[in-house]
Structure formats: structure tokens, C-alpha cells
Write a protein that holds these residues in place. Structure first.
Motif: not given
Length: 879
Positions: A515-519, A558-566, A580-588
Motif C-alpha cells: 500500500l502506498a499513500g497519496i498525500f 494502520d495501513a503499514g504504508l510502503s511509501a507515501v507520494v506527496t 519512504n516519502v516520494v516528493v513528486l516535484d523533487k525526486d527525479k
């Protein structure tokens, strides 16, 4: 003409006041018709009728008001004419039908209580020796018993006059005016007070409005139009009724009333039910042969529980009846004054259903040379919402007279059939609980279980959401997919960006089963993040930046997220410990140029596509595991039922944490339709919202009814503001009839859908296209969508009959896999024995009440806990 004035009886007083409030109504007309075969002498019939009118002062009575109170004005003479309608010049095969139409219309003509006469006659000639004679009287001067007296005396006088004799009937000891005076003297204030106090105790706490399921809203100005439906049951049923009555020391009236009250309970689930029933109220010998309004109305109460048996109900009715008969003299009018001092004129006080056991058979009179028999006909009048009349003539008959402005004939026929089924079952096993008694015939059972759920349809069952998106990319790579703040995103751009982010997510551990979070706030980047998560084979979990920090932390843990995209704009609102946060406009990441297939893990369509957390209003929020297959089925149903047209534009305005967002985003995206993303601040402002929809030429929208109401209130000229918006879908809340009516007035050409569902059923389970019928009662939630089954389940976990309420259970392709980390909610299994083998083995218990309307559409009635307690096993999501 000489006249004399007298006080009105209590019954006359009530009818007088009702006539003052609603002058010209025919609700209290009492029409009767008699077939006369033989050589009828019309002149002698008129003389006989005149002598009866002279004999009974009530037939010469009109009314006037003295200081606001009604007075009987008894005229010394009153000539009654008998108009003749000759039908012998029309074809013989049409005469009977036309005659019944003529008498029905005559019966509906109103009376003037001040001018009179309050008795009318009509003679319809069908042939030289074939007539129908009709009497119509206002209830204020008569009752059912009186009409029998009147016609018996008319035939007696007629027979004597034909023989050339003077009729010889004993002189009446008193007249009705004497009775009215006697009644008022007998019912002193002290006696009335004691009697009313007794009835207050008997009826305390009872609900005085019976919540029957109407087909039409109760009109503000009742017209009292009526119709009838009837069933006849053979002598074996009658024998069983009598045997049950004998065993309980009861009467046929008591047993049949108990059976009918049981039916009403199954329809309403009210803890107490009140019915009216007439009593002759001719307890003195002097009253037996008088024409006048003597009949009184008693109110019968029965109390119900889920454990009550039919035998116990019969005993309850018997005990109440015996007590009621000892207190039957208190006029119903005084009871109403004491118990319901303020009431609505369109709702009958204390009860709206009348139950009558008719122990007087249809009248048959014999005069030498003539045969005279009372005939039934459609009077077209109903004084109550529903009047039930049962009688015994060797068979058992039951007739429903109902207000045709409230009920459809099909509803009454169905209800009569259910009464028959229940009655058979109750008589076979009187010790069975009322809740367990069957109501449905095999045909009706097949209708609710099979016909209402015949929804099979083709859809891309093996296709995942992200694969469907990639197929669309291949078809229209340069077409506009998203529109946001003046910028266009093509399908190729979205796909390339999603592939880039997916590779980053995969390196951080996102993949099939995870599961991956969408923030995000609503934006094209949010859609890219969704696609990226799905391409890894993971499922997405919406995390709303507007949520309190504690709720966001709870969901992540509760979800035990593998990553979160923000996005960097909201990154700081994430809890500090998130990994494991992936910042969409930074992580290239450096992707290959224009990959047509891109990055997409292979996952099955029955795997999770998302986990959406419920609001938590009933406890800790639960994560609902929705599948690709459920969403694809829902998409395919809408694409097929309301296909997109050239030039269509959709909009996305729902927060990602609500399941409606799935259709808003992917419904158009997977079909090549441009989608306008609406910023949150625009959604909150009706004017900005309307401006954007007009500017972007949006043609379809999904919104909650409260938002629709806000738009309508802000812009009554909605159609002129957004004329291109042709398909409106409401879901997430109850759609009030007044909002639907307001919408239809403002936007008569648009289609308005009322959709019902939840996260557990891929957003939508039923759909209803709002019609004129919905505008004055309640808006139906419709019928199951494709590959979906909907069942109404009663308190015994059996299918609820048509017209009765039951809890909504849903099965089919849209069902979620279960609740994340909540095995206690999915461990129980329940496979009802009434499900056909080919039907879904998994059911979702919604906790909502519903009822099928007469047109087969499902009606939403609210939450179970707020209206009715349903007992039994939990039916939750399970394999």
C-alpha cells in the motif's frame, strides 16, 4: 314550508364542521345501488319513497348554524324526485358498463347541508323490465344500517301500493331529533370526562399516524377519490378462521382483524397500531328501526414485538375488544376533541385505516313480480387512507377501499395477495411468530430475488485500472486528459510522468500487495501519483492534507504504508516519522524517451486498487479494500448506460478520500474524455464554481445533494448559466424530493441521477433516473447496476416482501475484498438458503433500510439503528 329546529347529535356536529372546512366534498356520501328485475312501476316507486321520507324526519332534515353550532332543521315535507336515465338506445353490450358509470358519477356529486335535500335517487333503465335504482345519502342523516331500513320500507310501501292497500307500518316511537337530545343529556360532562380519561389510558403512547408506504405524497387538499380491490377465499379458509376463533373464545371479527393488523405491522414495524372500526350504537330498542346517524367509531389498539405470535395477537385483540365494547358509548367526536385537540384536516385523527366486519349480507328484497338485489359498484370515494371490509357468505371476502391519490391499484392488489398468504400461514400455525409468517407468493419471491437482480452484463473483468489507462494512451496519446488552471495535460504526458514516479516508488518498496499513500491537494500531480502507485502493482491510500495530524498518523500506521507520494507544497503536513516519502516535484528519475507501455507490474484485477478509510463516525475508521474489478465493472456500467458523447467534458471536484472520486477521475480518463480539475477554493464558492463549469463547458458532474441545493439557491437560473451541463449525478447523501423538484423546474431537459452506494461496493450499487413520480414523495435510489445484486432482508433474515421494509444487503462484482486489518469483521460467514446457486455468495450488510416501490425501484428509508432494530447474524464482507 313548516320547519322545526333541534340540536345536532355529536356525530352530526363533527360532519357539519368537516363540511365547513371542506365544503363541496363527496367524502361523506353513502351511495347504494339495487338491481330491479321485473315490471317496475316508477310512479308507485316515487310514492313509496315519499311516504318513507315522511315517516323519518332525518330524511327531511337540513342544517343551519346558530351561534357557530349546527342545528337540525326538520322540514314538514320534502319532495324527492326520481330522475330517469334511459340507456335502451345504446348497444346492449355497453349498457351495464354505462349504467355503472352513471351511478358512480351520481354518487360523487356533493350535497349542500343547508339547502338539501340530503337524499338523492336515480333510476337507470337498461330494458323494459331491467333497472338499476340508486340511493345517495349524506352520512350526516344516515348510516349503513339505516340504508337497509330505508330500502326495506320502500319495498314494503311499494308492495302495498301495488296491491292498492295503505301501507301499515308501526308508528316510530321517537324521531332522530329526539335521539340527538337524549344523547346530549345522557353524555353529561361528568360522564364524558370519565369515558375520555379511560380511552386516554388505553391509547397512551400509541402512534396516531400509521406509516404505510404511499405511492404518492399526501396532497394538501384531499380530494378523497377512491377505488376498490377485492379477494375471495374459499370455505376452507373460513372454516379455519372460525376454528381459531372458537379455540380462543373470540369472534370471526377479532381473528380477521388480528390477521390484518399483523400485515400492517409487517409493513410499518410500528410498536403500536391503531385501527378504527364501526359499531352500530343502537343499544336501545327504540333506535332499531330509525333512519339516522347512529353508528359510532371505536379505536382498536394492538401492541407488537418481534416475539409476538398470531395466537397472542388474537388474544390481545379479544381483550381490547371486550373492554372497548363496555366503553363504546363515548362519541368518537368527543374522543378526538379530548385526545387530538389540534390536527391536520388531511389526516384522519387517531387512525387512518378503518376495519369493518360486515355481518349483514348484500340486501335482497322480494316483491311479487320483482326481484331486487343490492349490487356493488365503484363509488370512486374513500373517506380513509384505507378501509378494509371483510364478510362471510359461505366464503371469506376481503375488500380494500383506498384513496387513489395515495395508492396505485397494483400496490393494493399486491397487499391483498400478501394478506392472503399471511392469513393462510397464521391459521396453519397460530403459534408462529408474526415476524416469521410468509407474505410472498412464489412469483413475488422470484421477483425480489431473481428478477430484480437480473443484472448480468459484459465488462472488462480481467483489466486493471492502470492497464485500461495505458490502452487509452495508445489510442489518444496527444488528446487532452486533464485541464487545470489553464494548462492541458495530454495522455502521453500523464503516462510518462506516472512511469517516472512508479520507478521511484518501486525502488522504495512499493509493489504488488503493498500500500502506498497519496498525500496531495487536488491537482494533475495527484492523478499522476495515483497512476504511479497502481503501475507498481500497489494499491493507493488517500491521505487528505486537511485531516488532523492524529487521523493521518492513525491511517498511516494502520495501513503499514510502503511509501507515501506527496508534493512539496504539502510535504510539511506529514507526520515526522513517515518513511519512504516520494516528493513528486523533487525526486527525479531519468526515464527512457516515450515508453508506450511504460512501467506496469502485472497484477490480477481482483487485487486491491485502493484502500479508502471510512469516516469513523461509528468508531475507529476502517480501511475498505476496493478492487480493480469492482471499479472496472462500475465504469463499464456507466459507459454503457449513459455513454459519453462527442464534446463531453467532465470535472473532478471530490476529495480523494471519498469513493465518488474514483469515477470522477478514472471514468473519463479511461474513456478519452477531458477532465477539468476544480481547485478546492472554487468548489466552496458556488459562483466561482458555476463560472468555471461554464467557462470549461463541463457537460457532466457528480455532486452531493447538499451541494446541488446550494447551487440551486445561488442560481435559480441554473440552466441559463450552464446550459451544456446535461447529466447530473447525486450520491453520498439522501436526495430530498424538494431538491429534485427544484432542479427539474430549473433544468427541465437535463438528466438527474440518484445513486446509492458506499466504499464497500465500489461507490455505486443502485441508480435511479429521477422522474416526475419522485418529485412529490421521495426520490428512489433505483435498481441494481450491472453485475450487482441487492436484497432487502427482514428481521428473521428472510427476503423482505415488496412494500415492506428491510435492511439492504449487496452482492456482486463491486464488493470490496474486506476491511484492512479487521478480521473480526470478515470472519463470520452467512450464506442464506434463499440465494440461488448462481448468485453471489458474498453479501455486504449496509445498515440501511430500504423498501421496493410499486414500480420496482428501491426507496431509501434511513439507517437501521435510527428506525428499527433488526435481529440476527451479521452479514459482512467475506470470501
Amino acid at each position: 314550508m313548516d320547519q322545526a329546529a333541534f340540536p345536532a347529535s355529536f356525530g352530526q356536529q363533527r360532519l357539519w364542521f368537516l363540511d365547513q372546512f371542506e365544503p363541496g366534498t363527496a367524502a361523506y356520501n353513502l351511495p347504494r345501488a339495487f338491481r330491479i328485475l321485473g315490471p317496475l312501476d316508477v310512479e308507485i316507486l316515487g310514492r313509496a319513497l315519499h311516504q318513507v321520507v315522511q315517516r323519518h324526519s332525518s330524511l327531511r332534515t337540513v342544517f343551519s348554524s346558530v351561534y357557530g353550532e349546527p342545528r337540525q332543521i326538520v322540514l314538514s315535507d320534502r319532495e324527492i324526485t326520481i330522475p330517469l336515465v334511459d340507456l335502451t338506445d345504446i348497444p346492449d353490450e355497453n349498457r351495464e358498463t354505462e349504467a355503472l358509470r352513471v351511478v358512480s358519477e351520481e354518487g360523487k356529486k356533493p350535497f349542500d347541508l343547508c339547502e338539501g335535500p340530503l337524499l338523492r335517487c336515480l333510476l337507470v333503465r337498461l330494458g323494459p323490465e331491467k333497472h338499476i335504482f340508486m340511493l345517495v345519502m349524506h352520512h350526516i342523516i344516515t348510516d349503513g344500517w339505516s340504508i337497509s331500513i330505508l330500502f326495506r320500507e320502500v319495498t314494503t310501501f311499494y308492495a302495498a301500493l301495488v296491491r292498492g292497500e295503505e301501507p301499515a307500518l308501526p308508528e316510530l316511537p321517537i324521531q332522530y331529533s329526539d335521539y340527538a337530545q337524549w344523547q346530549r343529556e345522557r353524555m353529561s360532562e361528568e360522564v364524558l370526562t370519565a369515558e375520555i380519561e379511560h380511552w386516554k389510558g388505553k391509547l397512551a403512547g400509541a402512534q396516531t399516524v400509521l406509516e404505510l408506504p404511499f405511492d404518492h405524497a399526501r396532497p394538501k387538499n384531499a380530494a378523497w377519490h377512491g377505488a376498490t380491490e377485492e379477494i375471495s377465499l374459499d370455505s376452507t379458509v373460513l372454516a379455519k378462521l372460525k376454528a381459531t376463533a372458537q379455540a380462543e373464545g373470540a369472534t370471526l371479527f377479532m381473528v380477521s382483524m388480528a390477521a390484518f393488523q399483523a400485515l400492517l405491522w409487517r409493513y410499518t414495524n410500528q410498536e403500536s397500531i391503531l385501527l378504527g372500526t364501526p359499531v352500530a350504537a343502537r343499544n336501545e330498542i327504540e333506535f332499531e328501526n330509525m333512519v339516522g346517524l347512529f353508528v359510532n367509531t371505536l379505536v382498536f389498539r394492538s401492541d407488537f414485538s418481534s416475539s409476538l405470535t398470531f395466537r397472542e395477537l388474537v388474544r390481545q385483540v379479544r381483550a381490547f375488544a371486550l373492554d372497548a365494547y363496555t366503553h363504546q358509548d363515548v362519541p368518537f367526536e368527543k374522543l378526538v376533541e379530548g385526545l387530538v385537540p389540534q390536527r391536520a384536516l388531511d389526516v384522519h385523527p387517531l387512525f387512518q385505516v378503518m376495519f369493518t366486519f360486515q355481518n349483514i349480507p348484500k340486501q335482497v328484497f322480494e316483491i311479487p313480480g320483482l326481484s331486487i338485489k343490492e349490487i356493488g359498484f365503484e363509488a370512486g370515494i374513500a373517506k380513509f387512507d384505507l378501509s378494509v371490509e371483510v364478510w362471510d357468505d359461505g366464503n371469506f371476502h376481503c375488500q380494500f377501499e383506498y384513496r387513489s391519490d395515495l395508492f396505485e391499484p397494483s400496490t393494493m392488489r399486491r397487499m391483498l395477495g400478501q394478506f392472503e398468504t399471511l392469513l393462510h400461514a397464521a391459521l396453519e400455525n397460530p403459534d408462529r411468530r408474526l415476524a416469521e409468517l410468509p407474505l410472498m407468493s412464489e412469483q413475488e419471491r422470484a421477483q425480489v430475488l431473481v428478477e430484480c437482480n437480473r443484472t448480468a452484463a459484459e465488462y472488462p473483468r480481467d483489466l486493471t485500472i492502470h492497464r485500461a489507462f495505458e490502452q487509452q494512451v495508445e489510442r489518444t496519446p496527444q488528446a487532452a486528459a486533464l485541464l487545470f488552471e489553464g494548462k492541458k495535460w495530454t495522455y502521453r504526458q500523464l503516462n510518462d510522468e506516472a512511469n517516472r514516479v512508479a520507478r521511484v516508488l518501486a525502488r522504495k518498496g512499493a509493489g504488488p500487495g503493498s500500500l502506498a499513500g497519496i498525500f496531495f491537494e487536488r491537482s494533475p500531480e495527484m492523478v499522476i501519483a495515483l497512476l504511479a502507485v497502481l503501475k507498481t502493482g500497489a494499491a493507493y491510500v488517500p491521505l487528505d492534507p486537511a485531516f488532523p495530524l492524529e487521523r493521518i498518523r492513525l491511517m498511516i500506521e494502520d495501513a503499514g504504508l510502503s511509501a507515501v507520494v506527496t508534493h512539496s507544497a504539502v510535504e510539511a503536513r506529514l507526520p515526522a516519522q513517515v518513511r519512504n516519502v516520494v516528493v513528486l516535484d523533487k525526486d527525479k528519475d531519468e526515464p527512457p524517451q516515450h515508453e508506450p507501455a511504460g512501467f506496469a507490474a502485472s497484477v490480477s484485477s481482483d487485487q486491491r486498487a485502493y484502500v479508502i478509510y471510512t469516516s469513523g463516525s461509528t468508531g475507529i475508521p476502517k480501511g475498505v479494500e476496493g478492487t480493480h474489478r469492482g471499479s472496472m465493472n462500475r465504469f463499464a456500467w456507466m459507459w454503457r448506460t449513459y455513454p459519453f458523447q462527442a464534446g463531453d467534458v467532465c470535472c473532478h471536484k471530490t476529495n480523494l478520500g471519498f469513493v465518488d472520486s474514483i469515477w470522477e477521475i478514472f471514468g473519463p480518463l479511461l474513456a478519452g474524455i477531458p477532465n477539468v480539475i476544480i481547485p478546492q477554493e472554487t468548489v466552496r464558492d458556488p459562483e466561482l464554481f458555476l463560472q468555471m463549469m461554464a467557462r470549461e463547458r463541463v457537460t457532466r458532474i457528480v455532486l452531493v445533494p447538499s451541494q446541488l441545493r446550494a447551487l440551486l439557491e445561488h442560481a435559480p437560473d441554473l440552466q441559463t448559466r450552464v446550459p451544456q451541463l446535461k447529466l447530473w449525478s447525486c450520491s453520498g447523501e439522501v436526495l430530498p424530493a424538494e431538491v429534485a423538484k427544484q432542479f427539474r423546474a430549473a433544468f427541465p431537459e437535463a438528466t438527474l441521477l440518484n445513486i446509492y452506494g458506499s466504499s464497500e461496493v465500489a461507490a455505486d450499487a443502485t441508480c435511479h433516473e429521477v422522474t416526475e413520480r419522485d418529485l412529490d414523495l421521495s426520490v428512489a435510489i433505483g435498481k441494481p447496476i450491472s453485475n450487482t445484486q441487492v436484497y432487502l432482508v427482514d428481521s428473521c433474515l428472510n427476503p423482505a416482501a415488496l412494500g415492506t421494509r428491510g435492511e439492504i444487503y449487496i452482492g456482486g462484482e463491486g464488493l470490496a475484498r474486506g476491511y484492512l486489518n479487521r478480521p473480526e469483521l470478515t470472519a463470520e460467514r452467512f450464506v442464506p438458503n434463499w440465494l440461488a446457486p448462481e448468485q453471489s455468495r458474498r453479501l455486504y450488510r449496509t445498515g440501511d433500510l430500504g423498501r421496493y416501490r410499486s414500480d420496482g425501484a428501491l426507496e431509501y428509508l434511513g439507517r437501521v439503528d435510527s428506525q428499527i432494530k433488526l435481529r440476527g447474524l451479521r452479514i459482512e464482507l467475506g470470501e
